[in-house]
Scaffold this active site. Structure first.
Site, PDB file in Angstrom:
ATOM      1  CG  ASP A  29      -1.945   1.000   1.325  1.00  0.00           C
ATOM      2  OD1 ASP A  29      -2.346   1.527   0.283  1.00  0.00           O
ATOM      3  OD2 ASP A  29      -2.366   1.327   2.454  1.00  0.00           O
ATOM      4  CE  LYS A  42      -5.031  -0.568  -1.356  1.00  0.00           C
ATOM      5  NZ  LYS A  42      -5.622  -0.137  -0.053  1.00  0.00           N
ATOM      6  CG  PHE A  54      -9.651  -1.332   2.759  1.00  0.00           C
ATOM      7  CD1 PHE A  54      -8.491  -0.844   3.336  1.00  0.00           C
ATOM      8  CD2 PHE A  54     -10.220  -2.491   3.276  1.00  0.00           C
ATOM      9  CE1 PHE A  54      -7.903  -1.498   4.413  1.00  0.00           C
ATOM     10  CE2 PHE A  54      -9.646  -3.148   4.357  1.00  0.00           C
ATOM     11  CZ  PHE A  54      -8.481  -2.651   4.928  1.00  0.00           C
TER      12      PHE A  54
HETATM   13  P1  IMP Z   1       1.826  -0.445   3.786  1.00  0.00           P
HETATM   14  O1  IMP Z   1       2.863  -0.465   4.856  1.00  0.00           O
HETATM   15  O2  IMP Z   1       1.054   0.839   3.770  1.00  0.00           O
HETATM   16  O3  IMP Z   1       2.343  -0.806   2.426  1.00  0.00           O
HETATM   17  O4  IMP Z   1       0.716  -1.469   4.226  1.00  0.00           O
HETATM   18  C1  IMP Z   1       0.845  -2.790   4.017  1.00  0.00           C
HETATM   19  C2  IMP Z   1      -0.076  -3.547   4.922  1.00  0.00           C
HETATM   20  O5  IMP Z   1      -1.304  -2.838   5.206  1.00  0.00           O
HETATM   21  C3  IMP Z   1      -0.487  -4.812   4.206  1.00  0.00           C
HETATM   22  O6  IMP Z   1       0.432  -5.832   4.482  1.00  0.00           O
HETATM   23  C4  IMP Z   1      -1.869  -5.041   4.757  1.00  0.00           C
HETATM   24  O7  IMP Z   1      -1.799  -5.766   5.956  1.00  0.00           O
HETATM   25  C5  IMP Z   1      -2.421  -3.673   5.064  1.00  0.00           C
HETATM   26  N1  IMP Z   1      -3.258  -3.176   3.961  1.00  0.00           N
HETATM   27  C6  IMP Z   1      -2.957  -2.205   3.082  1.00  0.00           C
HETATM   28  N2  IMP Z   1      -3.942  -2.013   2.194  1.00  0.00           N
HETATM   29  C7  IMP Z   1      -4.908  -2.911   2.523  1.00  0.00           C
HETATM   30  C8  IMP Z   1      -6.189  -3.223   1.947  1.00  0.00           C
HETATM   31  O8  IMP Z   1      -6.668  -2.667   0.944  1.00  0.00           O
HETATM   32  N3  IMP Z   1      -6.870  -4.225   2.560  1.00  0.00           N
HETATM   33  C9  IMP Z   1      -6.391  -4.906   3.646  1.00  0.00           C
HETATM   34  N4  IMP Z   1      -5.212  -4.647   4.197  1.00  0.00           N
HETATM   35  C10 IMP Z   1      -4.465  -3.656   3.649  1.00  0.00           C
END
Ligand code: IMP
Ligand code: MG
Length: 177
Positions: free
Chosen positions: A101, A129, A150
């Site tokens: 994300d 994403k 999401f």
């Molecule tokens: P980041 O550190 O922002 O890249 O977030 C990564 C983590 O956030 C992922 O491993 C997921 O656990 C959670 N996450 C991010 N986007 C989503 C989503 O759309 N649905 C569910 N979990 C998400």
């Protein structure tokens, strides 16, 4: 199925993509041994499916991290709740996550593992994403790019729910962040 779930990738589509990724990984690491690091909890389903399609010797380790949203500095943002058990020095390592994300989780986990001296460090992610990226992450194996929605299912949750869904769906009309 709940009204607010919109299926983006069904079971068959996910299965085909996982097979493709596993084939590519098996080719790239031919003759080598791979350590998969599953980032809990979200990646448990993807890791299990991916690992069963690999044709090279592979072991699996698990890490669980908690992120504190808000800070722009990844290393100040992440707490290791459970570390891996194995020593990865001199080994080929592939980090596995279902979704990238903002990139904060992966960026932080990558730099932590890089400091432990692996022979190589790759990243496999089923979903990217991209519109939400804050920190750059080099994703070696990527399944699908998705817009800023999401998503739940295939290991991914909303408040610990929906991880058991065999498909990936967008969860609409909820305030998530
Ligand atoms: P980041 O550190 O922002 O890249 O977030 C990564 C983590 O956030 C992922 O491993 C997921 O656990 C959670 N996450 C991010 N986007 C989503 C989503 O759309 N649905 C569910 N979990 C998400
Ligand atoms: Mg979650």
């Amino acid at each position: 199925m709940a009204d607010n779930l919109v299926i983006l990738f069904d079971e068959q589509t996910i299965g085909k993509k996982v097979e493709e990724l596993a084939l590519q990984i098996s080719r790239d690491y031919a003759g080598k041994e791979l350590v998969l690091i599953c980032i809990l909890k979200g990646a448990f389903t993807f890791t299990a499916d991916l690992m069963r399609q690999l044709t090279i010797p592979a072991t699996v380790e698990f890490i669980q991290v908690a992120s504190y949203r808000g800070s722009m500095v990844a290393s100040q943002d992440l707490v290791i709740k459970q570390d891996i058990v194995a020593d990865i020095k001199g080994r080929h390592v592939l980090l596995v996550d279902t979704i990238i994300d903002t990139g904060k989780t992966l960026a932080c986990v990558c730099s932590m593992f890089r400091n432990r001296g692996p022979s190589s460090l790759g990243v496999a992610a089923l979903l990217d994403k991209k519109p939400r990226r804050i920190l750059y992450v080099d994703i070696t194996y990527c399944g699908f790019e998705i817009p800023d929605r999401f998503v739940v299912g295939y290991g991914l949750d909303f408040n610990e729910q929906y991880r058991n869904l065999p498909y990936i769906a967008a969860l609409d009309a909820v305030d998530l962040r």
